[in-house]
Scaffold this motif. Structure first.
Motif, mmCIF file in Angstrom:
data_model
loop_
_atom_site.group_PDB
_atom_site.id
_atom_site.type_symbol
_atom_site.label_atom_id
_atom_site.label_comp_id
_atom_site.label_asym_id
_atom_site.label_seq_id
_atom_site.Cartn_x
_atom_site.Cartn_y
_atom_site.Cartn_z
ATOM 1 N N UNK A 1 -13.507 39.410 -27.948
ATOM 2 C CA UNK A 1 -14.716 38.511 -27.726
ATOM 3 C C UNK A 1 -15.810 39.445 -27.147
ATOM 4 N N UNK A 2 -15.663 40.494 -26.428
ATOM 5 C CA UNK A 2 -16.335 41.524 -25.779
ATOM 6 C C UNK A 2 -17.062 42.165 -27.047
ATOM 7 N N UNK A 3 -16.188 42.681 -27.966
ATOM 8 C CA UNK A 3 -16.429 43.399 -29.019
ATOM 9 C C UNK A 3 -17.424 42.770 -30.106
ATOM 10 N N UNK A 4 -16.904 41.514 -30.286
ATOM 11 C CA UNK A 4 -17.455 40.757 -31.305
ATOM 12 C C UNK A 4 -19.009 40.201 -30.711
ATOM 13 N N UNK B 1 -14.260 49.724 -30.048
ATOM 14 C CA UNK B 1 -13.951 48.721 -31.173
ATOM 15 C C UNK B 1 -14.889 48.533 -32.481
ATOM 16 N N UNK B 2 -16.073 48.946 -32.155
ATOM 17 C CA UNK B 2 -17.313 48.950 -33.190
ATOM 18 C C UNK B 2 -17.470 50.278 -33.751
ATOM 19 N N UNK B 3 -16.663 51.266 -33.439
ATOM 20 C CA UNK B 3 -16.714 52.493 -33.838
ATOM 21 C C UNK B 3 -17.840 53.388 -33.408
ATOM 22 N N UNK B 4 -18.456 52.978 -32.041
ATOM 23 C CA UNK B 4 -19.660 53.537 -31.443
ATOM 24 C C UNK B 4 -19.296 54.552 -30.558
ATOM 25 N N UNK B 5 -20.188 55.280 -29.834
ATOM 26 C CA UNK B 5 -19.899 56.252 -28.684
ATOM 27 C C UNK B 5 -20.462 55.666 -27.638
ATOM 28 N N UNK B 6 -19.567 55.844 -26.357
ATOM 29 C CA UNK B 6 -20.244 55.459 -25.049
ATOM 30 C C UNK B 6 -20.901 56.456 -24.314
ATOM 31 N N UNK C 1 -14.499 44.962 -37.669
ATOM 32 C CA UNK C 1 -14.240 45.787 -36.444
ATOM 33 C C UNK C 1 -12.998 46.562 -36.820
ATOM 34 N N UNK C 2 -12.041 46.313 -37.958
ATOM 35 C CA UNK C 2 -11.047 46.826 -38.036
ATOM 36 C C UNK C 2 -9.840 46.788 -37.214
#
Length: 726
Positions: free
Chosen positions: A382-385, A419-424, A145-146
């Motif tokens: 935790x959420x992002x993982x 945190x995962x490099x995605x768009x909302x 996740x960087x």
């Protein structure tokens, strides 16, 4: 034979006439029947899951009537020995492209040695690795996740009596918001961070905010926050719809070292006031109105009625001035006008210890004062993982989940996306509309989250018809128990992409049980404990059943759980979560309170809160288990609630079924037949179960987070409510 009777015919017995009776027109019915025969010939020897996979991939387009989908699904599994047949099975070529599949292909032998075969067959071993080797597992996830630390932790986890289950990331210093605002591996600052659209502008182009634009907006607000001269660590509330401004304000508060107080925009003044007092908030961000269907729903006035501290008020209609502000309140324009614009685009994040508070969220609070649950800088990890592993949120994905910052899925969406490099993907309007369905299409959403009642509404109104959801790679569902037929319908809208069921809690920042794109997914069931989480089912003596054994009981968690709460602002944390719980391997297990079942096939099924159970004829049974059966008895039923009601003269509980019809004009005279149908269906669950009464209600009472309040119904029915009973 009508379509309802044919729904459970074996696939081989279904004729073109049956398909026509289910809604396919003559020519289409013949074509579908030919395709059905080809699938049986090609894959019949490989078992029903293979046949269903072939039909769902190649035959059942969204334009095919759902009654046909349903007929073929149940036909595939007619006589199947399990209640959890797979509705989706992973493809080996796609599995290696998932986040977990990619890591396992590269490092599977490093982690698992000779046990590693391939991502699908070895997923269970990888789950056990995540529990037994937290140092290696979480280090890998943070690298993927960087995540950056201004001070690196001395280790991932160490024993510490002050923290149930141990201390995570000892010595670490970081800022969760700052991590959201930096480009992730393979991404850059010009990539889209948020895609959004306002309700009523559904034919207009989408709006985009790049990561660099988001960073500048957040820095601007963070600088303005400091100009308020509040002490660092002060609590600052947000009571707004989840739009771009709300996300910017949320990240700015965390970036600047303050603490967000999350308040749902649906709350009335007393609920707002209670949360402000518990959290001791020093200020609140809000809007003058919420726009829905061109109606202005007052919001600022509710904040005033709640006697809130200083409010910063954003005008919903752009630059229109806000009238009637209190003396200490600020307009959005005046709030931003306090800063030095020569430095507005930059802000040095306030780096903090891992356990410093970032956010105060609240349980739904249906009985008394809601629990005030602090999130730390660990909770976003935790959420992002969970998003990384279970929903497979990847760089460049587009993630939508209709929610609000007042509920945990709001902050979860922020962190799991960024945190995962995605768009909302944010839609400023009701999700129960064709406008939202079009937004999902236009934004090219890849992961769509929801609560089951939204799917039920979409299915009832067919508002998704005609929209292309083929970019969706998976759905995710949380908040309440889902209904098999609703989610079979939902999967069909995206050409049969899986639904990742997800169950957890605000106090753990994510899930304890979920699904995976590396495992077969069954409808309304969970295929795995969440990565890094060890869970237990307790027997009637409150002792853990042997792990991996079949059984039903209250669920408990191993306290070694990244991101879980360690304190409550207004309650004794140990009393709420640990008092009276059994030990396992020298650790006191953590209470959750849900009733869960582990099936012989290894799936988990939720049966509601442990106190949403009843005793029928000496047999303990969950309301949801009965409701699953009753919901399928008649197509006219929208939903049901099963309630155990004690008779007035005392004695065993009697089963009452509250029914909500799709058509509110359904006649009471039909209930005699309906009660008979309920009893016939329930005999398959247990021949001793008998419905004593059926009650028609216009809707089921729910908490603000959409959980059915069966206690309300139980109290009403016990007091001999005025509803018609049979």
């Amino acid at each position: 034979m009508g379509p309802a009777a044919a729904a459970h015919m074996p696939l081989a017995a279904i004729t073109a006439d049956d398909l026509a009776a289910a809604g396919a027109d003559g020519g289409a019915a013949a074509g579908l029947h030919s395709a059905l025969r080809r699938a049986l010939d090609a894959r019949g020897g490989d078992g029903p899951a293979a046949v269903w996979g072939e039909l769902s991939r190649t035959v059942l387009r969204p334009s095919v009537p759902f009654a046909v989908h349903r007929m073929l699904y149940y036909g595939c599994y007619a006589g199947f020995p399990s209640a959890t047949p797979p509705a989706w099975t992973p493809d080996p070529e796609e599995a290696v492209l998932t986040n977990v599949g990619r890591v396992l292909e590269a490092r599977g032998r490093e982690f698992l040695g000779e046990k590693y075969k391939d991502p699908i067959t070895t997923f269970g071993n990888f789950y056990k690795f995540s529990v037994e080797n937290p140092e290696a597992y979480w280090k890998m996830v943070f690298e993927e996740m960087g995540i950056t630390f201004s001070v690196e932790p001395s280790c991932i986890l160490r024993e510490n009596d002050a923290y149930p289950g141990g201390e995570w990331l000892p010595g670490a210093v970081l800022n969760a918001a700052a991590n959201c605002l930096t480009a992730k591996p393979g991404r850059n600052s010009n990539d889209v961070a948020i895609v959004w659209r306002d309700e009523g502008k559904d034919s207009e182009p989408l709006n985009f905010v790049t990561l660099e634009e988001l960073r500048k907006k957040v820095c601007l607000v963070a600088n303005a926050l400091d100009a308020l001269n509040l002490a660092k660590g002060s609590a600052i509330a947000i009571d707004m719809p989840m739009n771009v401004n709300a996300v910017v304000i949320y990240l700015a508060i965390v970036l600047a070292g303050y603490v967000v107080v999350s308040i749902a925009d649906s709350f009335a003044a007393p609920a707002i006031s209670m949360r402000l007092k518990i959290s001791e908030a020093k200020a609140i961000f809000t809007q003058d109105y919420i726009l829905r269907d061109d109606k202005e729903l007052p919001l600022y006035s509710r904040v005033v009625e709640a006697e809130a501290p200083m409010a910063i008020v954003i005008p919903v209609r752009g630059s229109m001035p806000i009238k009637g502000l209190r003396a200490d309140d600020l307009s959005w324009e005046d709030f931003l006008g306090r800063i030095d614009y020569t430095k507005a685009d930059n802000y040095t994040a306030v780096e903090q210890p891992a356990y410093a508070f970032t956010n105060v969220l609240f349980s739904s609070g249906t009985t008394g004062e809601p629990k005030a649950i602090p999130w730390t800088h660990l909770t976003p990890l935790k959420s992002a993982a969970d998003g990384w592993c279970h929903m497979d949120i990847r760089r460049g994905d587009v993630v939508a989940w209709p929610t609000n910052l007042g509920w945990m899925m709001g902050p979860w969406l922020v962190y799991a996306s960024l945190l995962n490099g995605a768009s909302m993907a944010l839609y400023n309007g009701s999700p129960n509309s064709s406008g939202f369905a079009k937004f999902v299409q236009d934004a090219k959403v890849t992961m769509l989250g929801l609560v089951p009642s939204i799917a039920r509404s979409w299915k009832s109104t067919d508002c998704t018809a005609g929209f292309d959801w083929s970019t969706i790679r998976c759905f995710s569902s949380s908040g309440e128990a889902s209904i098999v037929d609703d989610y079979l319908w939902l999967m069909g809208r995206a050409c049969y992409k899986p639904v990742i069921e997800y169950c957890g809690g605000t106090e753990i920042g994510g899930g304890f049980v979920a699904g995976s794109l590396l495992q077969p997914q069954a409808l309304s069931a969970f295929s795995t404990p969440a990565m890094g989480c060890n869970l237990f089912i307790l027997d009637n003596n409150v002792n853990p059943l042997p792990q991996d054994s079949v059984g039903t009981g209250e669920l408990a968690l191993d306290p070694t759980f990244l991101g879980a709460s360690t304190t409550l602002l207004n309650a004794d944390h140990h009393e709420v979560y640990f008092s009276g719980m059994p030990e396992w391997n020298g650790k006191v297990l953590r209470r959750h309170g849900d009733e869960f079942e582990r099936t012989a096939e290894g799936y988990y099924r939720a049966h509601g809160r442990a106190d949403d159970t009843m005793n029928l004829g000496g047999i303990k049974v969950s309301s949801i288990e009965i409701e699953r059966i009753c919901n399928r008895v008649n197509d006219a039923i929208l939903e049901t609630a099963a309630i155990g009601v004690p008779p007035l003269g005392g004695g065993p509980e009697q089963l009452t079924i509250a029914v909500v019809f799709k058509d509110q004009s359904s006649q009471v005279e039909d209930l005699n037949q309906l009660k008979l149908a309920f009893n016939t269906a329930l005999k398959k669950l247990n021949p001793l179960f008998k419905v004593s009464s059926v009650v028609v209600v216009p809707s089921l009472p729910r908490t603000a987070s959409n959980k059915v309040m069966r206690r309300v119904l139980r109290k009403e029915f016990t007091q001999q409510s005025k509803h018609s009973k049979i």
